[in-house]
Design an enzyme around this catalytic site. Structure first.
Site, PDB file in Angstrom:
ATOM      1  N   LYS A  71      35.992 -36.343   1.729  1.00  0.00           N
ATOM      2  CA  LYS A  71      37.375 -35.788   1.085  1.00  0.00           C
ATOM      3  C   LYS A  71      38.582 -36.031   1.934  1.00  0.00           C
ATOM      4  O   LYS A  71      39.614 -36.408   1.610  1.00  0.00           O
ATOM      5  CB  LYS A  71      37.044 -34.399   0.523  1.00  0.00           C
ATOM      6  N   THR A  73      38.900 -37.915   4.781  1.00  0.00           N
ATOM      7  CA  THR A  73      39.071 -39.150   5.201  1.00  0.00           C
ATOM      8  C   THR A  73      39.850 -39.675   3.837  1.00  0.00           C
ATOM      9  O   THR A  73      40.993 -40.514   4.121  1.00  0.00           O
ATOM     10  CB  THR A  73      37.745 -40.071   5.152  1.00  0.00           C
ATOM     11  N   ARG A  94      43.454 -28.901   6.584  1.00  0.00           N
ATOM     12  CA  ARG A  94      42.884 -27.761   7.256  1.00  0.00           C
ATOM     13  C   ARG A  94      42.872 -28.041   8.677  1.00  0.00           C
ATOM     14  O   ARG A  94      42.443 -29.166   9.270  1.00  0.00           O
ATOM     15  CB  ARG A  94      41.689 -26.949   6.668  1.00  0.00           C
ATOM     16  N   LYS A 105      27.895 -30.114  11.332  1.00  0.00           N
ATOM     17  CA  LYS A 105      29.040 -30.898  10.467  1.00  0.00           C
ATOM     18  C   LYS A 105      29.836 -31.532  11.233  1.00  0.00           C
ATOM     19  O   LYS A 105      30.293 -32.745  10.828  1.00  0.00           O
ATOM     20  CB  LYS A 105      29.918 -29.819   9.637  1.00  0.00           C
ATOM     21  N   ALA A 273      35.614 -22.336   2.487  1.00  0.00           N
ATOM     22  CA  ALA A 273      36.116 -22.762   1.165  1.00  0.00           C
ATOM     23  C   ALA A 273      35.029 -21.950   0.334  1.00  0.00           C
ATOM     24  O   ALA A 273      35.271 -22.141  -0.982  1.00  0.00           O
ATOM     25  CB  ALA A 273      35.841 -24.372   1.131  1.00  0.00           C
ATOM     26  N   PHE A 301      35.041 -28.456  -0.320  1.00  0.00           N
ATOM     27  CA  PHE A 301      34.010 -28.813  -1.099  1.00  0.00           C
ATOM     28  C   PHE A 301      34.487 -29.340  -2.412  1.00  0.00           C
ATOM     29  O   PHE A 301      35.534 -29.920  -2.564  1.00  0.00           O
ATOM     30  CB  PHE A 301      33.064 -27.328  -1.219  1.00  0.00           C
ATOM     31  N   PHE A 381      31.058 -47.479   0.420  1.00  0.00           N
ATOM     32  CA  PHE A 381      30.172 -47.693   1.530  1.00  0.00           C
ATOM     33  C   PHE A 381      29.733 -49.145   1.433  1.00  0.00           C
ATOM     34  O   PHE A 381      29.784 -49.774   0.480  1.00  0.00           O
ATOM     35  CB  PHE A 381      28.909 -46.739   1.419  1.00  0.00           C
ATOM     36  N   TRP A 409      38.004 -45.974   5.054  1.00  0.00           N
ATOM     37  CA  TRP A 409      37.349 -45.772   6.204  1.00  0.00           C
ATOM     38  C   TRP A 409      37.405 -47.152   6.990  1.00  0.00           C
ATOM     39  O   TRP A 409      37.675 -47.117   8.073  1.00  0.00           O
ATOM     40  CB  TRP A 409      35.968 -45.465   5.987  1.00  0.00           C
TER      41      TRP A 409
END
Length: 556
Positions: A71, A73, A94, A105, A273, A301, A381, A409
């Site tokens: 998200k 990214t 954030r 994480k 979140a 999230f 991906f 990405w």
């Protein structure tokens, strides 16, 4: 492929004064923290009040899985993509917490060729905002215990002290503690505990405050404890709000950085979140809207938590009107919701994708309930196949929403140009008819039921008598107009993190209700929500170090 930190270190950054200059921010309004990061002064921000607002774009996601959705990214990639097609865009993100960086994480500065930089600074101490929030929170805790020690003029019941200390680190040993041991000189022994800084109400307050005056007012309204007859005692009553505001005066100023493609980004604030509202600061968002044609921001999230709170708390309180929403999905996450194990995600499985699409579909419908038009961004991906993409695109078309594969990405803003053009189209269409899910004057219990039924597809909500009495008491005390901040697992529409897909007919059991009088919302806790995480068996910290040249390695 290089790692995120290697890509970030190879970036050609511009001086932050140049980035500010592209926004028209005057030199005297830019407070530099080294050559590549700065804060924007509050005086300058207040001077922007009469400017028209740009278009606000929310980036949210399907229900997260260990496969990852990307998200942040996508938020960065979309902002770069908008700038590539000739639009003036700013991203609002954030700030990362140190706990996840050294835990499991990792950081939160994007990834691949869609990052904000300087990545190491942003993920570590940055401009000191979290330290200021930690200090302000713990100053209040110290003042509470000191007030009790020196006579307890507010008659706080030591069994009902509600304010906890915080630290910006994962440390399970601090979840529950006993403090003030050691005799009369150290105060009155009591049970207490620590939360992680991002779970502090001070963090939520900073992220919702409009200015310094509003910040001090909200801090003063924090309920620190209760008397024996359960009358709330506030931070204002123990004269804490002024000093807390002093500690937070610089932290309230938005942080300006840049992307790998030298586009401006505000990275400011970082509330949890699931226990809080999970959005960057109102002040950064409102400032960006005055400076740019498009502002791309994210909510934590999946859309059931992040988007719902963004719409029902942040937009409601700040008067924001989003023009469009982007719902991030991945083929890998869809397969997991379709029952595929993580080790098998690299194999084509169109049937599993189709089964997992029920989860994405509910998020699409949920965003539609707020009157905001949406587009699905498929974060691609290398293992994804054309057949899998086509399954997602066909499904979304049936729901009246376009799904667009994105390669940000690997390709940066170039990989989101099609998504950027669609976002502009949705914004220009005037289709957004934003409305919160419920009215302010709806009773608190009914607000929770509305969220559970409309967003989670639950049959109903339940709570024992003590919790229901809390709802009635909060309603009677004048807090009934507050919005609801649901504290729920991020891994499912239900309160069971193992229940994937799009479950229906489940019951949401409410375990606890907490008043956040300063943040001005009611936290409704379901299931087991952790406000102080622990480190995993092999924490990321074990691999983070300095190399021979003094560069940080192992951060991700």
């Amino acid at each position: 492929m290089k790692s995120d930190i290697e890509i970030a270190r190879a970036a050609s950054m511009k001086p932050i004064m140049d980035i500010a200059g592209t926004l028209g921010v005057p030199t005297d309004a830019v407070l530099q923290y080294g050559p590549y990061k700065a804060k924007i002064s509050l005086d300058y921000i207040s001077s922007l009040a009469d400017r028209p607002d740009g278009n606000l774009i929310l980036v949210t996601a399907m229900t997260p899985t260990p496969a990852g959705e990307g998200k942040t990214t996508t938020t960065v990639g979309l902002g770069d993509g908008l700038n590539r097609i000739g639009k003036n865009a700013i991203m609002c993100l954030r700030e990362p917490s140190l706990g996840p960086c050294f835990g499991m994480k990792g950081g939160a500065a994007g990834g691949g060729h869609a990052q904000v930089v300087p990545m190491e600074d942003i993920n570590l101490h940055f401009t000191g905002d979290f330290h200021a929030i930690t200090s302000a929170n713990n100053l209040l805790a110290a003042l509470v215990d000191n007030h009790i020690y020196w006579g307890n003029g507010c008659a706080i019941d030591v069994r009902r002290v509600a304010w906890r200390r915080v630290i910006d680190m994962n440390d399970r040993a601090l979840r529950e503690i006993v403090c003030s041991l050691g005799g009369v000189a150290n105060g009155f022994p009591r049970e207490a505990g620590f939360d992680i800084t991002v779970a502090s109400e001070v963090m939520a307050i900073l992220c919702l405050a409009m200015d310094l005056e509003d910040l001090e007012r909200r801090l003063g309204n924090i309920v620190v404890g209760y008397t024996r007859d359960k009358t709330p005692v506030t931070a204002k009553e123990i004269e804490a709000a002024g000093a807390m505001t002093v500690l937070l005066k610089d932290a309230l100023m938005p942080n300006l950085v840049q992307t790998l493609e030298n586009n401006p980004a505000f990275v400011h604030g970082g509330p949890f979140a699931n226990i809080a509202h999970g959005c960057n600061t109102v002040l950064a968002t409102r400032t960006a809207l005055k400076l740019a044609e498009f502002v791309v921001t994210e909510a934590g999230f999946g859309a059931d938590l992040g988007a719902e709170k963004f719409f029902d708390i942040k937009c409601r309180k700040a008067g924001l009107k989003p023009a469009a929403a982007v719902i991030v999905a991945t083929i890998r996450a869809l397969k997991m919701h379709g029952g595929v194990k993580k080790e098998d995600l690299g194999q084509e499985n169109v049937d599993a994708v189709k089964k997992g699409l029920a989860n994405l579909g509910r998020h699409i419908r949920n965003v539609g309930q707020f009157g905001v038009p949406a587009v699905v961004a498929i974060n691609a991906f290398t293992s994804d196949t054309e057949a899998e993409f086509r399954a997602v695109e066909d499904y979304c078309t049936e729901l009246g929403v376009e799904a667009i594969p994105c390669t940000h990405w690997a390709d940066g803003g170039k990989g989101t140009e099609a998504l950027a053009k669609k976002v502009v189209e949705l914004s220009d269409s005037g289709r957004s008819q934003f409305r919160p899910l419920y009215d302010d004057d709806l009773p608190l219990w009914d607000k929770v039921r509305t969220i559970a039924r409309s967003i989670y597809a639950a049959e109903d909500i339940v709570a024992d008598k003590a919790v229901r009495d809390q709802f009635r008491q909060l309603q009677d005390q004048g807090f009934g107009h507050f919005p609801i901040c649901m504290a729920k697992t991020q891994y499912s529409f239900s309160t069971d993190p193992n229940l994937k897909g799009a479950p229906t007919g489940h019951v949401v059991a409410i375990r606890e209700v907490r008043l956040s009088a300063g943040a001005e919302f009611i936290v409704v806790i379901t299931g087991e929500i952790m406000t102080m995480p622990g480190l995993p068996r092999v924490p990321a910290a074990n691999s983070i170090r300095l190399d021979e040249a003094g560069n940080v390695v192992g951060l991700f």
